[in-house]
Motif scaffolding. Structure first.
Motif, PDB file in Angstrom:
ATOM      1  N   THR A 149       0.849  -1.189   0.000  1.00  0.00           N
ATOM      2  CA  THR A 149       0.000   0.000   0.000  1.00  0.00           C
ATOM      3  C   THR A 149       0.886   1.241   0.000  1.00  0.00           C
ATOM      4  O   THR A 149       2.116   1.155   0.110  1.00  0.00           O
ATOM      5  CB  THR A 149      -0.928   0.025   1.225  1.00  0.00           C
ATOM      6  OG1 THR A 149      -0.133   0.210   2.406  1.00  0.00           O
ATOM      7  CG2 THR A 149      -1.722  -1.272   1.342  1.00  0.00           C
ATOM      8  N   GLU A 150       0.244   2.401  -0.078  1.00  0.00           N
ATOM      9  CA  GLU A 150       0.994   3.650  -0.111  1.00  0.00           C
ATOM     10  C   GLU A 150       1.109   4.282   1.270  1.00  0.00           C
ATOM     11  O   GLU A 150       1.882   5.207   1.469  1.00  0.00           O
ATOM     12  CB  GLU A 150       0.334   4.624  -1.093  1.00  0.00           C
ATOM     13  CG  GLU A 150       1.164   5.825  -1.456  1.00  0.00           C
ATOM     14  CD  GLU A 150       0.463   6.749  -2.419  1.00  0.00           C
ATOM     15  OE1 GLU A 150       0.517   7.967  -2.204  1.00  0.00           O
ATOM     16  OE2 GLU A 150      -0.147   6.239  -3.381  1.00  0.00           O
ATOM     17  N   SER A 175       7.038   8.444  -3.192  1.00  0.00           N
ATOM     18  CA  SER A 175       8.260   8.907  -3.864  1.00  0.00           C
ATOM     19  C   SER A 175       9.409   7.925  -3.637  1.00  0.00           C
ATOM     20  O   SER A 175      10.412   8.247  -3.003  1.00  0.00           O
ATOM     21  CB  SER A 175       8.641  10.298  -3.348  1.00  0.00           C
ATOM     22  OG  SER A 175       7.594  11.211  -3.549  1.00  0.00           O
ATOM     23  N   ILE A 176       9.243   6.726  -4.151  1.00  0.00           N
ATOM     24  CA  ILE A 176      10.308   5.737  -4.017  1.00  0.00           C
ATOM     25  C   ILE A 176      11.285   5.883  -5.173  1.00  0.00           C
ATOM     26  O   ILE A 176      10.928   6.349  -6.249  1.00  0.00           O
ATOM     27  CB  ILE A 176       9.737   4.305  -3.975  1.00  0.00           C
ATOM     28  CG1 ILE A 176       8.942   4.018  -5.245  1.00  0.00           C
ATOM     29  CG2 ILE A 176       8.895   4.094  -2.727  1.00  0.00           C
ATOM     30  CD1 ILE A 176       8.476   2.579  -5.353  1.00  0.00           C
ATOM     31  N   GLY A 177      12.537   5.497  -4.914  1.00  0.00           N
ATOM     32  CA  GLY A 177      13.547   5.620  -5.948  1.00  0.00           C
ATOM     33  C   GLY A 177      14.370   4.359  -6.111  1.00  0.00           C
ATOM     34  O   GLY A 177      14.020   3.285  -5.612  1.00  0.00           O
ATOM     35  N   ALA A 197      -1.852  -2.047  -3.874  1.00  0.00           N
ATOM     36  CA  ALA A 197      -3.222  -1.686  -3.472  1.00  0.00           C
ATOM     37  C   ALA A 197      -3.237  -0.235  -3.019  1.00  0.00           C
ATOM     38  O   ALA A 197      -3.431   0.069  -1.843  1.00  0.00           O
ATOM     39  CB  ALA A 197      -3.720  -2.605  -2.366  1.00  0.00           C
ATOM     40  N   GLY A 198      -3.000   0.663  -3.939  1.00  0.00           N
ATOM     41  CA  GLY A 198      -2.999   2.089  -3.640  1.00  0.00           C
ATOM     42  C   GLY A 198      -3.673   2.863  -4.744  1.00  0.00           C
ATOM     43  O   GLY A 198      -3.960   2.340  -5.817  1.00  0.00           O
ATOM     44  N   ALA A 203       1.092  10.467  -8.268  1.00  0.00           N
ATOM     45  CA  ALA A 203       2.158   9.959  -7.408  1.00  0.00           C
ATOM     46  C   ALA A 203       2.102   8.439  -7.309  1.00  0.00           C
ATOM     47  O   ALA A 203       3.126   7.756  -7.393  1.00  0.00           O
ATOM     48  CB  ALA A 203       2.055  10.585  -6.019  1.00  0.00           C
ATOM     49  N   GLY A 204       0.893   7.898  -7.141  1.00  0.00           N
ATOM     50  CA  GLY A 204       0.739   6.452  -7.049  1.00  0.00           C
ATOM     51  C   GLY A 204       1.132   5.752  -8.333  1.00  0.00           C
ATOM     52  O   GLY A 204       1.746   4.673  -8.311  1.00  0.00           O
ATOM     53  N   ARG A 205       0.802   6.362  -9.470  1.00  0.00           N
ATOM     54  CA  ARG A 205       1.164   5.782 -10.757  1.00  0.00           C
ATOM     55  C   ARG A 205       2.684   5.758 -10.930  1.00  0.00           C
ATOM     56  O   ARG A 205       3.245   4.783 -11.436  1.00  0.00           O
ATOM     57  CB  ARG A 205       0.504   6.581 -11.887  1.00  0.00           C
ATOM     58  CG  ARG A 205       0.924   6.218 -13.293  1.00  0.00           C
ATOM     59  CD  ARG A 205       0.503   4.843 -13.706  1.00  0.00           C
ATOM     60  NE  ARG A 205      -0.906   4.750 -14.010  1.00  0.00           N
ATOM     61  CZ  ARG A 205      -1.478   3.688 -14.565  1.00  0.00           C
ATOM     62  NH1 ARG A 205      -0.736   2.618 -14.851  1.00  0.00           N
ATOM     63  NH2 ARG A 205      -2.769   3.651 -14.793  1.00  0.00           N
ATOM     64  N   ARG A 206       3.359   6.805 -10.491  1.00  0.00           N
ATOM     65  CA  ARG A 206       4.825   6.823 -10.606  1.00  0.00           C
ATOM     66  C   ARG A 206       5.456   5.723  -9.763  1.00  0.00           C
ATOM     67  O   ARG A 206       6.402   5.048 -10.193  1.00  0.00           O
ATOM     68  CB  ARG A 206       5.363   8.195 -10.184  1.00  0.00           C
ATOM     69  CG  ARG A 206       5.108   9.307 -11.193  1.00  0.00           C
ATOM     70  CD  ARG A 206       5.943  10.532 -10.889  1.00  0.00           C
ATOM     71  NE  ARG A 206       5.574  11.145  -9.616  1.00  0.00           N
ATOM     72  CZ  ARG A 206       4.646  12.068  -9.483  1.00  0.00           C
ATOM     73  NH1 ARG A 206       3.976  12.500 -10.537  1.00  0.00           N
ATOM     74  NH2 ARG A 206       4.380  12.590  -8.305  1.00  0.00           N
TER      75      ARG A 206
END
Length: 535
Positions: A149-150, A175-177, A197-198, A203-206
């Motif tokens: 999840t986010e 904002s994960i890298g 599941a977010g 932001a979620g799509r990225r």
């Protein structure tokens, strides 16, 4: 307006002096809509003497300095206490038992969030990189799949909704890298399925795209229907809806790939292939239904056959539809020529030049009024190519006309002028128009607009420099006129022939329009019928 807002007050700043543009919130913040300054601010200019009493400032305390004396796993956003304890989610309280902040136990630190302001978050150990997943230490032996999840609340909520059996963890943020992926790659790879599941907002799509790039063969997602996240489902009593969706996840695809049941449903419900607006011409509308969106319509004619006037006929026809907006690029005429021509169609008499209007006893003000009536205000957008523009700049102008001005149809008259803007000769011109055609076709599909290119053909009927545009088009219309006949009616009659019709398949003769030399207006009605001519 939010509770506690007090609008139409005097601005506190002496430099502004507005008596009614300031909005003051009881929480101790204000904004002036006249000078656009907030109060309080770090660099406050001179204020009036009465400001401290009228707009009292509250004591500001750093969130991490608020004293905490207790903590509980109870009463946390509908999540069961045992789940909160398992996930390390605690509600921390102050001296009087009031809720102060939430604490989330990560493997390497603790993350905090104010109860009163979810945007205020911080970690116990500053400078500590947030590259760990949040949640209990599940292993791949407990399940073939893991849910991500986010948010921390969402991880605990989904775990509870799924019957407290499936591994669920949370990303530290959307904002994960690369460092996050590397740190967790071995662990996540141990599961056969990774299910996101977010919310798939920007932001979620990225975040999902990055996870998909790392695990393309095992990455799935849960479609969110009623609510945007798992905790909203739980608090709203809709946990069962999410449970069934989560148990039957769908394969994740990047934005330009479509393979899920949801993609099928969304496309059928939201897309209208080959949407069209009738031109008002009986013969053409019978063949192509109207000007069509989602692709290029290519209109071709020899030199001197009245291409621009035919286009004007289509432009004014589309404007009869109250929902239509048209953008026009007429590269061989001044703006006043375009507007006067449209006024001519509105008035029914020739006012194309000042002399023509004077001869027909029409004042310049009447011409202006008629032009405004025909252009329908902002429903007609005229734009120009600048002398220094690269021909491919047209693509930016098309996008601008569609996305900012709302144009559903863009007319380009004529395409060879774009080739002439190229400084690389004949071969270069052909290359430019080839690139332009493929990109314009894709843009028309992407934005669901109709792009109408007008092209000149050589004496042998071949399109000059622009054969690729004809290939990219979904509809091609050939214009023919016998300019050498001595019959004045035939000489002023333009015939339409549809020789390509991908949407609706009908081909062949599609009627004609007659040019009245007196009014300079095209119409479908000729002075006499073809049967009369034959006789």
């Amino acid at each position: 307006m939010a509770t506690g807002d007090n609008p139409h007050l005097a601005c506190p700043y002496t430099e502004c002096g507005s008596s009614d543009a300031f909005n003051w919130n009881d929480d101790g913040y204000g904004q002036c809509h006249s000078c656009s300054r907030s109060y309080p601010s770090k660099d406050m200019s001179q204020t009036y003497d009465w400001v401290k009493q009228e707009y009292p400032l509250k004591e500001r305390r750093k969130p991490m300095e608020i004293p905490v004396t207790g903590g509980t796993y109870n009463g946390i956003r509908s999540i069961d206490p045992d789940v909160c304890e398992l996930f390390g989610i605690q509600l921390q309280t102050g001296d009087k038992g009031e809720a102060v902040r939430y604490a989330y136990k990560y493997p390497q630190t603790v993350k905090y969030r104010l109860v009163s302001d979810k945007s205020k978050t911080w970690t116990k150990d500053r400078g500590m990189g947030m590259n760990h997943l949040f949640g209990p230490e599940f292993n791949s032996g407990s399940s073939k799949r893991i849910y991500l999840t986010e948010g921390e609340f969402d991880a605990a909520s989904l775990y509870q909704i799924l019957g407290k059996t499936f591994p669920v963890k949370s990303l530290p943020s959307a904002s994960i890298g690369e460092k996050f992926i590397k740190h967790n790659h071995i662990y996540l790879s141990s599961f056969k399925e990774i299910i996101y599941a977010g919310e798939l907002d920007d932001a979620g799509r990225r975040a999902a795209d990055k996870l998909y790039a790392a695990f393309p063969d095992k990455f799935w997602y849960v479609p969110m229907s009623k609510h945007k996240d798992a905790n909203d489902f739980l608090q709203s009593g809709d946990g069962d809806d999410l449970m069934w969706a989560a148990r039957k996840p769908q394969r994740y695809s990047p934005e330009n790939f479509f393979c899920s049941d949801q993609d099928v449903e969304d496309a059928i419900l939201n897309e209208n292939p080959y949407e069209y607006v009738p031109t008002g011409h009986t013969g053409l509308d019978d063949k192509i239904r109207g000007m069509v969106k989602g692709g290029i319509t290519f209109i071709k004619a020899p030199r001197g056959t009245g291409k621009t006037e035919v286009i004007r006929y289509f432009e004014t026809g589309l404007l009869r539809d109250e929902e239509s907006r048209v953008a026009l690029l007429h590269m061989e005429e001044m703006k006043s020529t375009t507007y006067r021509s449209m006024a001519t169609y509105q008035l029914g008499v020739n006012v194309r030049t000042k002399d023509d209007a004077k001869e027909n006893n029409v004042s310049e003000q009447e011409v202006i009024t008629a032009a405004k009536e025909m252009t329908k205000g902002e429903r007609t957008i005229i734009f120009e190519m600048m002398s220094h523009d690269d021909p491919l700049k047209l693509l930016d102008y098309i996008r601008l006309a569609a996305t900012v001005y709302g144009a559903g149809f863009i007319f380009i008259d004529h395409v060879q002028r774009l080739a002439y803007l190229s400084s690389s000769g004949v071969d270069g011109a052909t290359s430019v128009l080839t690139t332009l055609g493929s990109r314009a076709a894709q843009l028309a599909k992407e934005l669901n607009i109709g792009v109408i290119f007008i092209s000149q053909v050589n004496d042998d009927g071949r399109t000059k420099y622009a054969a690729s545009l004809e290939e990219e088009a979904i509809i091609c219309i050939k214009i023919e006129r016998d300019v050498e006949t001595e019959d004045e009616v035939l000489q002023n009659t333009t015939n339409f022939i549809v020789d390509k019709n991908r949407p609706f398949a009908k081909l062949g003769h599609a009627g004609s329009v007659y040019y009245d030399p007196d009014t300079t207006i095209l119409s479908e009605d000729a002075p006499y019928n073809r049967s009369d001519i034959a006789a």
